[in-house]
Design a protein around this motif. Structure first.
Motif, short mmCIF file in Angstrom:
data_model
loop_
_atom_site.label_atom_id
_atom_site.label_comp_id
_atom_site.label_asym_id
_atom_site.label_seq_id
_atom_site.Cartn_x
_atom_site.Cartn_y
_atom_site.Cartn_z
N ASN A 59 12.10 -3.39 4.26
CA ASN A 59 12.13 -1.97 4.56
C ASN A 59 11.91 -1.76 6.06
O ASN A 59 12.13 -2.68 6.86
CB ASN A 59 11.08 -1.23 3.73
N GLN A 60 11.45 -0.58 6.43
CA GLN A 60 11.22 -0.26 7.84
C GLN A 60 9.76 0.12 8.09
O GLN A 60 9.44 0.92 8.97
CB GLN A 60 12.14 0.88 8.28
N ILE A 61 8.88 -0.47 7.35
CA ILE A 61 7.45 -0.16 7.45
C ILE A 61 6.90 -0.72 8.76
O ILE A 61 7.13 -1.87 9.10
CB ILE A 61 6.69 -0.76 6.25
N THR A 62 6.16 0.12 9.49
CA THR A 62 5.61 -0.30 10.79
C THR A 62 4.10 -0.48 10.76
O THR A 62 3.56 -1.21 11.59
CB THR A 62 5.95 0.73 11.88
N ARG A 63 3.42 0.18 9.85
CA ARG A 63 1.98 0.03 9.76
C ARG A 63 1.51 0.32 8.34
O ARG A 63 2.15 1.08 7.60
CB ARG A 63 1.25 0.93 10.76
N ILE A 64 0.39 -0.28 7.99
CA ILE A 64 -0.21 -0.06 6.68
C ILE A 64 -1.54 0.67 6.90
O ILE A 64 -2.44 0.15 7.57
CB ILE A 64 -0.45 -1.39 5.92
N GLN A 65 -1.67 1.84 6.34
CA GLN A 65 -2.85 2.66 6.55
C GLN A 65 -4.01 2.19 5.67
O GLN A 65 -3.83 1.40 4.73
CB GLN A 65 -2.53 4.13 6.25
N ASP A 66 -5.18 2.72 5.96
CA ASP A 66 -6.37 2.41 5.15
C ASP A 66 -6.16 2.85 3.71
O ASP A 66 -5.63 3.94 3.44
CB ASP A 66 -7.60 3.13 5.72
N HIS A 67 -6.60 2.02 2.77
CA HIS A 67 -6.63 2.32 1.33
C HIS A 67 -5.24 2.65 0.77
O HIS A 67 -5.12 3.41 -0.20
CB HIS A 67 -7.58 3.48 1.05
N THR A 68 -4.21 2.09 1.37
CA THR A 68 -2.85 2.36 0.89
C THR A 68 -2.65 1.91 -0.55
O THR A 68 -1.94 2.59 -1.32
CB THR A 68 -1.83 1.64 1.80
N PHE A 69 -3.28 0.83 -0.95
CA PHE A 69 -3.03 0.27 -2.28
C PHE A 69 -4.23 0.49 -3.23
O PHE A 69 -4.41 -0.28 -4.17
CB PHE A 69 -2.73 -1.22 -2.17
N ARG A 70 -4.98 1.52 -2.98
CA ARG A 70 -6.12 1.80 -3.86
C ARG A 70 -5.60 2.15 -5.26
O ARG A 70 -4.57 2.79 -5.43
CB ARG A 70 -6.95 2.95 -3.31
#
Length: 506
Positions: A133-144
Motif C-alpha cells: 500500500n502507500q502507508i507512511t506511518r503507523i500511529q499509536d494504538h493502531t491495532f488495539r
C-alpha cells in the motif's frame, strides 16, 4: 434401506447445490458458503451475498472504498480477500459486525493512512495483509483490539515512522514483516509489546546503524532463538552513517553502534507579545542521530501537544490570552531526551490600538500600556513588567509625599493663625519695603522709620539708618520657605527618577 440411501443422496446434492438459489451477486459464483467475485472490474462490494457466507473473493477489481453498509449483513464471514483493488478509504467501523473474521487481505491497494478505528470489531482476526500500500506511518494504538492477531504483513509500503506505541496490544503476534519500507531506526521499545514474536523481517530498509539497532544482534525470542539469525543480520544493510554504509549489521563492530544525546538551544526563553500578534520560535537540537523535536504546552500541570509540533518551530497566529503560559521543547533520539522551557506572556493592549495611539501621541515618558500585564494563571504584582512596577511604585510614593506635605502645610497655617492672634505675623519681603526718594542707600524698611510730631501736631516719619533692619522673609517665615524648598526639591528628584526609569526600559 432404500429410504436411507435416498436421504443421504439428498444431503449430498443439497450441499453441492450453488448458493444462487439462496441469492448470489450478479456475475459471481456462489457455492459451499463461498462467493467468488474476482476479476470482474466491479467498483464496489456487491450486495446480495447470502448472510451465511463464510468466504468472499473480491481480488483484482476496481473497488475504491469499504463502506459501513457493504459488509453489514455478513456476520458469519471468516475470510475476506480484497487484494489488488484501488481501495484508499475504509469507513471507521466498516468491520464492526465481522467478529468471526479470521483472515483479511487488503494488500496491493492505495491505503495511505491506518487509524485505530479501522479494524474495530475484529477481535478474532488471525492474519492481516496490508503489504503493497502507500502507508507512511503507523500511529499509536493502531491495532488495539487485535489481541489474537498472529501475522501482520506491512512489507512494501513507504513506512518511515513507527509511533512508540504503534504495536501495543499485539500480544499474540508471532510474525511481523516490515521489509522493503523506508524505516531508518527501530528501537527495542517498539517491539516490547510483542511478547510472542518469533519472526521479524526488516530487510531492505535504509537503516541507520547506531545504538538503536544494537539490540537486534542479541534479541532472543519466546522460542529461545535469536529474533534475527546470522543470515538475516548479513542481509540487513546499513545506509548511515557514511563510515558504515554498505556494511551489514553482522559486519559492524558493537562499539561502532553509538548515539550522541541531543542538545537543545532556545533563545529567547521568555517573550511578551500583544494581543492579535503572531509568534514564531525556533527550537534547535543537535545530536546523533538527528533528534526529533516536538513542542508541548503545559496547562494546569498537564502537558498536551501543540498543533505545530514536530517541526522544531512553534508558530502561533492571532495570539490570545489563552496562549499565555509555559511551553516545553523536547528533543529525542535513541541516545536520550533533552527539554527546555519557554515562557510566553501576553500584553492585554492590542497592537492595532497601540499603533493608532502612537500615531497622534508621542509621549516622552514611559507608555505603561506597552508593557506586559500578566501571564496566564499569574495576576500578582511580580507578573507585571519592570517599567509598570516602577511606575506604580513612583505613583504610590508621590501620593504618600503629597499627604505628608499637606499635613505640614496645614500645621504651618495653624501656627500662622496663632501668631496673628498674638499680634505678630509674618509679612513678605515685598510688603516690608518702603521705597523713598533717597535711593543712595537702597530701599528702606518700615522698621527704620520713627514717628515724629511737629509743634502743630502734624505726623511725620523720620528715617533712622542706625536702626537694625528686620530679618528677611526666609528667616521670619522659616516653615513656609522650608515647605516650598522641600516640595520643589522632592518633585524635581521624582521627575528625574521617573525619566531615568522610562529611558532604561525603552
Amino acid at each position: 434401506m432404500t429410504l436411507l440411501w435416498f436421504s443421504g443422496l439428498t444431503l449430498i446434492i443439497s450441499a453441492l447445490i450453488p448458493l444462487r438459489s439462496l441469492g448470489c451477486p450478479y456475475g459471481c459464483r456462489c457455492y459451499s458458503l463461498t462467493v467468488e467475485c474476482g476479476s470482474l472490474g466491479i467498483k464496489e462490494i456487491p450486495q446480495g451475498a447470502p448472510s451465511i457466507t463464510e468466504t468472499i473473493f473480491l481480488q483484482d477489481n476496481a473497488i475504491v472504498q469499504i463502506r459501513l453498509q457493504d459488509l453489514n449483513r455478513l456476520r458469519s464471514l471468516h475470510y475476506l480477500y480484497l487484494q489488488n483493488n484501488s481501495i484508499s478509504a475504509l469507513e471507521p467501523g466498516a468491520f464492526l459486525n465481522q467478529g468471526q473474521l479470521l483472515e483479511l487481505a487488503l494488500n496491493g491497494n492505495l491505503i495511505h493512512l491506518v487509524t485505530p478505528d479501522m479494524f474495530r470489531g475484529l477481535e478474532h482476526l488471525r492474519i492481516l495483509y496490508l503489504a503493497g500500500n502507500q502507508i507512511t506511518r503507523i500511529q499509536d494504538h493502531t491495532f488495539r483490539g487485535l489481541q489474537r492477531l498472529q501475522e501482520l504483513h506491512l512489507q512494501e509500503n513507504s513506512i518511515e515512522l513507527l509511533a512508540e506505541h504503534a504495536l501495543s496490544g499485539l500480544s499474540s503476534l508471532a510474525l511481523l514483516d516490515l521489509s522493503r519500507n523506508h524505516l531508518r531506526t527501530l528501537g527495542a521499545s517498539f517491539l516490547k509489546p510483542l511478547v510472542s514474536l518469533q519472526v521479524l523481517r526488516i530487510t531492505e530498509n535504509p537503516w541507520r546503524c547506531d545504538c538503536a539497532l544494537g539490540w537486534l544482534r542479541t534479541w532472543i525470542g519466546e522460542d529461545g532463538q535469536r529474533l534475527l539469525s546470522s543470515a538475516e543480520q548479513r542481509r540487513l544493510m546499513c545506509a548511515e552513517p557514511p563510515r558504515l554504509s554498505h556494511l551489514s549489521l553482522a559486519e559492524v563492530a558493537p562499539n561502532s553502534l553509538v548515539c550522541i544525546p541531543p542538545v537543545v538551544q532556545l533563545e529567547p526563553n521568555h517573550l511578551t507579545v500583544r494581543l492579535g500578534e503572531s509568534l514564531r520560535v525556533s527550537c534547535q537540537a543537535s545530536g546523533y542521530p538527528q533528534p526529533q523535536v516536538t513542542w508541548k504546552k503545559a496547562s494546569h500541570g498537564k502537558a498536551h501537544f501543540d498543533p505545530d509540533m514536530g517541526s522544531g518551530m512553534l508558530f502561533l497566529s492571532n495570539v490570545t490570552v489563552a496562549h499565555a503560559g509555559r511551553y516545553e521543547c523536547e528533543a529525542w533520539n535513541p541516545g536520550g531526551v533533552a527539554r527546555v522551557t519557554f515562557h510566553l506572556a501576553v500584553n492585554m493592549s492590542s497592537s492595532s490600538y497601540s499603533s493608532q495611539l502612537c500615531s497622534f501621541y508621542q509621549p516622552e515618558v514611559l507608555d505603561v500600556s506597552q508593557e506586559p500585564l500578566f501571564e496566564q494563571d499569574s495576576m500578582d504584582f511580580s507578573a507585571l513588567g519592570p517599567a509598570t512596577q516602577t511606575a506604580i511604585a513612583i505613583g504610590i510614593s508621590l501620593l504618600a509625599l503629597t499627604a505628608v506635605l499637606l499635613l505640614i502645610m496645614i500645621y504651618t497655617r495653624h501656627q500662622q493663625y496663632q501668631k496673628e492672634d498674638n499680634g505678630s505675623y509674618c509679612t513678605s519681603k515685598e510688603e516690608s519695603i518702603l521705597y523713598v526718594n533717597d535711593y543712595s542707600d537702597g530701599p528702606t524698611t518700615f522698621a527704620q522709620l520713627e514717628e515724629y510730631r511737629d509743634d502743630h501736631g502734624h505726623e511725620m516719619y523720620v528715617l533712622n539708618r542706625t536702626k537694625p533692619v528686620m530679618g528677611s522673609a526666609s528667616s521670619r517665615c522659616p516653615m513656609m520657605s522650608g515647605f516650598r524648598a522641600v516640595w520643589e526639591l522632592a518633585f524635581s528628584h521624582m521627575l528625574k527618577a521617573f525619566w531615568l526609569s522610562s529611558t532604561e526600559h525603552n
